[in-house]
Design an enzyme around this catalytic site. Structure first.
Site, mmCIF file in Angstrom:
data_model
loop_
_atom_site.group_PDB
_atom_site.id
_atom_site.type_symbol
_atom_site.label_atom_id
_atom_site.label_comp_id
_atom_site.label_asym_id
_atom_site.label_seq_id
_atom_site.Cartn_x
_atom_site.Cartn_y
_atom_site.Cartn_z
ATOM 1 N N GLY A 13 73.637 57.414 31.485
ATOM 2 C CA GLY A 13 74.325 58.638 31.077
ATOM 3 C C GLY A 13 75.803 58.449 30.825
ATOM 4 O O GLY A 13 76.606 59.350 31.078
ATOM 5 N N SER A 15 77.473 58.204 28.018
ATOM 6 C CA SER A 15 77.999 58.622 26.717
ATOM 7 C C SER A 15 78.999 59.763 26.847
ATOM 8 O O SER A 15 79.718 60.063 25.887
ATOM 9 C CB SER A 15 76.853 59.040 25.781
ATOM 10 O OG SER A 15 76.106 60.099 26.350
ATOM 11 N N ARG A 16 79.060 60.395 28.023
ATOM 12 C CA ARG A 16 79.978 61.527 28.211
ATOM 13 C C ARG A 16 80.191 61.778 29.697
ATOM 14 O O ARG A 16 79.579 61.149 30.546
ATOM 15 C CB ARG A 16 79.423 62.790 27.549
ATOM 16 C CG ARG A 16 78.087 63.240 28.136
ATOM 17 C CD ARG A 16 77.563 64.507 27.470
ATOM 18 N NE ARG A 16 77.252 64.269 26.073
ATOM 19 C CZ ARG A 16 76.063 63.857 25.641
ATOM 20 N NH1 ARG A 16 75.074 63.644 26.502
ATOM 21 N NH2 ARG A 16 75.838 63.640 24.376
ATOM 22 N N GLY A 17 81.055 62.711 30.017
ATOM 23 C CA GLY A 17 81.211 63.208 31.379
ATOM 24 C C GLY A 17 81.630 62.177 32.398
ATOM 25 O O GLY A 17 82.441 61.290 32.137
ATOM 26 N N ILE A 18 81.061 62.293 33.590
ATOM 27 C CA ILE A 18 81.439 61.425 34.705
ATOM 28 C C ILE A 18 81.081 59.974 34.418
ATOM 29 O O ILE A 18 81.854 59.059 34.719
ATOM 30 C CB ILE A 18 80.763 61.910 36.002
ATOM 31 C CG1 ILE A 18 81.313 63.285 36.397
ATOM 32 C CG2 ILE A 18 80.978 60.910 37.135
ATOM 33 C CD1 ILE A 18 80.562 63.953 37.534
ATOM 34 N N GLY A 19 79.922 59.739 33.825
ATOM 35 C CA GLY A 19 79.518 58.367 33.522
ATOM 36 C C GLY A 19 80.505 57.680 32.609
ATOM 37 O O GLY A 19 80.888 56.525 32.838
ATOM 38 N N ASP A 70 66.150 56.197 27.402
ATOM 39 C CA ASP A 70 65.654 57.341 28.165
ATOM 40 C C ASP A 70 65.116 56.748 29.461
ATOM 41 O O ASP A 70 64.093 56.058 29.448
ATOM 42 C CB ASP A 70 64.541 58.056 27.393
ATOM 43 C CG ASP A 70 64.034 59.305 28.102
ATOM 44 O OD1 ASP A 70 64.187 59.391 29.345
ATOM 45 O OD2 ASP A 70 63.477 60.189 27.425
ATOM 46 N N TYR A 164 65.897 71.811 41.922
ATOM 47 C CA TYR A 164 67.054 70.959 41.645
ATOM 48 C C TYR A 164 67.547 70.281 42.914
ATOM 49 O O TYR A 164 67.807 69.076 42.933
ATOM 50 C CB TYR A 164 68.173 71.783 41.014
ATOM 51 C CG TYR A 164 69.436 70.983 40.735
ATOM 52 C CD1 TYR A 164 69.409 69.887 39.884
ATOM 53 C CD2 TYR A 164 70.646 71.328 41.330
ATOM 54 C CE1 TYR A 164 70.557 69.145 39.619
ATOM 55 C CE2 TYR A 164 71.798 70.597 41.080
ATOM 56 C CZ TYR A 164 71.754 69.511 40.230
ATOM 57 O OH TYR A 164 72.894 68.787 39.986
ATOM 58 N N LYS A 168 67.855 66.197 43.734
ATOM 59 C CA LYS A 168 69.108 65.516 44.080
ATOM 60 C C LYS A 168 69.026 64.910 45.478
ATOM 61 O O LYS A 168 69.548 63.806 45.715
ATOM 62 C CB LYS A 168 70.288 66.488 43.991
ATOM 63 C CG LYS A 168 70.567 67.021 42.598
ATOM 64 C CD LYS A 168 70.780 65.920 41.557
ATOM 65 C CE LYS A 168 72.059 65.131 41.770
ATOM 66 N NZ LYS A 168 72.327 64.182 40.665
#
Length: 273
Positions: A13, A15-19, A70, A164, A168
């Site tokens: 993950g 490609s954006r955000g925290i990653g 994926d 959810y 987690k």
């Protein structure tokens, strides 16, 4: 403390955000990043692709290999691992960042969304950890970091979003198990979670606009860096909160991470105020 220069990170993950923020923080030291994420073509709801992330990583001083993955499909993960090892010679760090969100009650949670969360969050974490393991065992300072919360079985963390929370917490249980099992190989396995809400595109989609009173992903990246540059044989089995990690290093002013200057960020879903 060690440098991340020349280290290879497999980040799901990214490609954006925290990653992506973690990737860019490592890239500034000359790290190699295997970007294992789904988005290879632009998505109007979620800006950024594996290719735009790769360009940013190169611009920051790192090396990048963008692979469309994926993580629900082990063949795709295995292919990305093989490509990354061929390109960079190994894997030193795995970041289990990819995650599906569904903050809905049991009646409102479709089975499709339930399966998605369990497949990405739990199975994906397991698959990536298992397939990176042989290469991590050959690293001098190997780490697995999973973005999951500390476990607290108080019912308040399950009300209105039991599926959810379960997904987690299952990620956190894998951290607990892997830390014990992988200790003999010197692999540091830890979880990292934000104390406050982090402004990401995924949050905006999940919560219809997200929260304006939040921090940027860079606080998680800085905390991750502090953990990943420590001796993996001495730091394992922990459930870290980003703010606590940085406070231990002497940081007291977190204003630079605020999305709205002068605001008070909202406490994250799994953290007491």
């Amino acid at each position: 403390m060690t440098s991340l220069k020349g280290k290879t990170l497999f980040i799901t993950g990214a490609s954006r955000g925290i990653g992506k923020a973690i990737a860019l923080r490592a890239a500034r030291e000359g790290a190699n990043i295997i970007i294992a994420a789904k988005t290879s073509e632009p998505d109007p709801r979620l800006p950024g692709t594996i290719h735009t992330a790769a360009r940013e990583i190169h611009a920051a001083g790192g090396n990048a290999l963008a692979v469309a993955v994926d993580i629900r499909h082990e063949q795709q993960v295995a292919h990305a691992v093989s490509l990354g090892v061929a390109e960079f010679g190994g894997i030193d760090i795995l970041i289990n960042n990819a995650s599906a969100i569904g903050i809905t009650s049991i009646p409102e949670t479709s089975l499709k969304r339930y399966d998605l969360m369990m497949d990405i969050n739990v199975r994906g974490t397991f698959v990536c950890s298992q397939l990176c393991l042989p290469h991590l065992r050959r690293s001098k300072n190997p780490h697995i970091m999973t973005l999951s919360p500390p476990i607290d079985l108080n019912a308040k963390w399950f009300v209105n979003h039991a599926a959810y929370t379960t997904s987690k917490y299952a990620m956190s249980l894998l951290v607990h198990g892997m830390a014990s099992e992988f200790r003999k190989w010197g692999i540091g396995v830890n979880a990292l979670w934000p104390r406050t809400v982090i402004a990401t595109s995924a949050l905006n989609v999940a919560q219809a606009g997200g929260s304006h009173y939040s921090r940027t992903p860079e606080i998680m990246a800085d905390a991750a860096y502090e953990i990943l540059t420590r001796d993996s044989r001495r730091i394992t089995g922990n459930f870290f909160l980003d703010e606590n990690v940085l406070r231990e290093t002497g940081v007291t002013d977190f204003s630079k991470y605020l999305t709205v200057p002068g605001s008070e960020p909202t406490t994250d879903l799994f953290v007491d105020p």
